[in-house]
Design a protein around this motif. Sequence first.
Motif, mmCIF file in Angstrom:
data_model
loop_
_atom_site.group_PDB
_atom_site.id
_atom_site.type_symbol
_atom_site.label_atom_id
_atom_site.label_comp_id
_atom_site.label_asym_id
_atom_site.label_seq_id
_atom_site.Cartn_x
_atom_site.Cartn_y
_atom_site.Cartn_z
ATOM 1 N N TYR A 196 0.824 -1.301 0.066
ATOM 2 C CA TYR A 196 0.062 0.060 -0.034
ATOM 3 C C TYR A 196 0.747 1.219 0.075
ATOM 4 O O TYR A 196 0.557 2.322 -0.568
ATOM 5 C CB TYR A 196 -0.855 -0.224 1.355
ATOM 6 C CG TYR A 196 -1.984 -1.468 1.156
ATOM 7 C CD1 TYR A 196 -3.147 -1.158 0.624
ATOM 8 C CD2 TYR A 196 -1.475 -2.273 2.068
ATOM 9 C CE1 TYR A 196 -3.916 -2.362 0.648
ATOM 10 C CE2 TYR A 196 -2.369 -3.552 1.975
ATOM 11 C CZ TYR A 196 -3.462 -3.443 1.362
ATOM 12 O OH TYR A 196 -4.434 -4.513 1.290
ATOM 13 N N SER A 232 -6.280 -5.207 -5.459
ATOM 14 C CA SER A 232 -6.265 -5.786 -3.982
ATOM 15 C C SER A 232 -4.843 -5.780 -3.553
ATOM 16 O O SER A 232 -3.907 -5.208 -4.128
ATOM 17 C CB SER A 232 -6.784 -7.360 -3.947
ATOM 18 O OG SER A 232 -5.905 -7.862 -4.714
ATOM 19 N N GLY A 233 -4.682 -5.946 -2.239
ATOM 20 C CA GLY A 233 -3.030 -6.270 -1.741
ATOM 21 C C GLY A 233 -2.518 -6.919 -2.454
ATOM 22 O O GLY A 233 -1.167 -6.649 -2.721
ATOM 23 N N HIS A 290 -5.483 2.062 -5.975
ATOM 24 C CA HIS A 290 -6.652 1.788 -5.204
ATOM 25 C C HIS A 290 -7.507 0.958 -5.887
ATOM 26 O O HIS A 290 -8.389 0.685 -5.088
ATOM 27 C CB HIS A 290 -7.345 3.328 -4.665
ATOM 28 C CG HIS A 290 -7.820 3.782 -6.158
ATOM 29 N ND1 HIS A 290 -7.092 4.616 -7.107
ATOM 30 C CD2 HIS A 290 -9.184 3.789 -6.455
ATOM 31 C CE1 HIS A 290 -8.072 5.028 -7.817
ATOM 32 N NE2 HIS A 290 -9.301 4.715 -7.602
ATOM 33 N N GLN A 342 -2.594 -8.072 -5.615
ATOM 34 C CA GLN A 342 -2.260 -7.519 -6.879
ATOM 35 C C GLN A 342 -1.177 -6.129 -6.760
ATOM 36 O O GLN A 342 -0.557 -6.272 -7.672
ATOM 37 C CB GLN A 342 -3.529 -6.846 -7.686
ATOM 38 C CG GLN A 342 -4.445 -7.924 -7.860
ATOM 39 C CD GLN A 342 -6.046 -7.591 -8.303
ATOM 40 O OE1 GLN A 342 -6.453 -6.539 -7.962
ATOM 41 N NE2 GLN A 342 -6.579 -8.583 -8.965
ATOM 42 N N ARG A 343 -1.503 -5.514 -5.722
ATOM 43 C CA ARG A 343 -0.460 -4.616 -5.660
ATOM 44 C C ARG A 343 1.072 -4.829 -5.356
ATOM 45 O O ARG A 343 2.012 -4.497 -5.984
ATOM 46 C CB ARG A 343 -0.817 -3.693 -4.348
ATOM 47 C CG ARG A 343 -2.001 -2.876 -4.540
ATOM 48 C CD ARG A 343 -2.327 -1.740 -3.337
ATOM 49 N NE ARG A 343 -3.687 -1.446 -3.076
ATOM 50 C CZ ARG A 343 -4.046 -0.570 -2.459
ATOM 51 N NH1 ARG A 343 -3.223 0.344 -1.854
ATOM 52 N NH2 ARG A 343 -5.448 -0.095 -2.269
ATOM 53 N N VAL A 389 -3.520 -14.902 0.727
ATOM 54 C CA VAL A 389 -2.839 -14.603 -0.487
ATOM 55 C C VAL A 389 -1.319 -14.506 -0.365
ATOM 56 O O VAL A 389 -0.735 -14.804 -1.321
ATOM 57 C CB VAL A 389 -3.098 -13.033 -0.831
ATOM 58 C CG1 VAL A 389 -2.409 -12.228 -1.788
ATOM 59 C CG2 VAL A 389 -4.634 -12.578 -0.891
ATOM 60 N N LEU A 412 0.026 -8.982 3.843
ATOM 61 C CA LEU A 412 -1.228 -9.449 3.041
ATOM 62 C C LEU A 412 -1.943 -10.526 3.876
ATOM 63 O O LEU A 412 -1.509 -11.231 4.921
ATOM 64 C CB LEU A 412 -0.469 -10.326 1.721
ATOM 65 C CG LEU A 412 0.547 -9.512 1.006
ATOM 66 C CD1 LEU A 412 0.977 -10.343 -0.251
ATOM 67 C CD2 LEU A 412 -0.455 -8.286 0.209
ATOM 68 N N ASP A 413 -3.172 -10.720 3.265
ATOM 69 C CA ASP A 413 -4.018 -11.790 3.953
ATOM 70 C C ASP A 413 -3.292 -13.073 3.676
ATOM 71 O O ASP A 413 -2.559 -13.404 3.046
ATOM 72 C CB ASP A 413 -5.614 -11.740 3.193
ATOM 73 C CG ASP A 413 -6.281 -10.513 3.404
ATOM 74 O OD1 ASP A 413 -5.886 -9.807 4.474
ATOM 75 O OD2 ASP A 413 -7.126 -10.092 2.697
#
Length: 248
Positions: free
Chosen positions: A87, A138-139, A135, A141-142, A171, A167-168
């Motif tokens: 992010y 997703s996290g 924005h 993808q970033r 992921v 990240l989650d």
Amino acid sequence: MKPVSVEHMSIRFGAVTILPDVSFDVAAGECFGLVGESGSGKSTILRCASMLLSIWTGDVTIGGRSVREMPLNERCRTLQMVFQDPYGSLHPRHSIRTVLSEPLKIQGLDDRERRMREALGDVGLPASFLDRYPHQLSGGQRQRVAIARALILEPEVLLLDEPTSALDVSVQAEILNLLVRLREERGFTYIMVSHDLAVIDHMCDRFAVMQSGEIVEVLPREAIKGNEATHPYARELIGASLEYESVV
């Protein structure tokens, strides 16, 4: 594929010594891990090696060439860093096209559209993402975009500063498997910081345990399962990780 050598790296901030005297070698194509509690100096090593911090003493060589002696353009073509926070590492007002094209412009490389599309394809993203903004991603993808940015100059060494910790859980495995595949395909040399010994076990060939800025022991990945460390702190760290994994 090039080896990395960290030689007597030391850094102080005022009266506080962060790294007193750190040395280790990483073989060409190896993934070498750095583990230890917060504040042990792991990420500082990466920031010194990449010259994001310049007030340290000692040396880091890549293929026998000092990072201090490399012109900036050469250093950027030789090593790249992937940061912990996907992010914060991407500019919110810059499109993915801008993120990926800027390094190519700075290096004077042509055929930029092809290079950008290939970089996204290498990390499992479609070319249509070039016109998206952070924005809109997703996290995971970033972080893939951040990895693509690191890959686009075709470096030989990647410094990975806890690339999945923000990240989650669902992921994290995808990103780790992506990094494993890229190393197998490209022959990258990795230096990876992580708090998670399960990540080190999955990714690394060897790892160093750090305490208060010092490396207390270097171990092969296979030493984790049976806790074969000999230094008391290293044994305690691995033992706590194994105990936690057995509970969860």
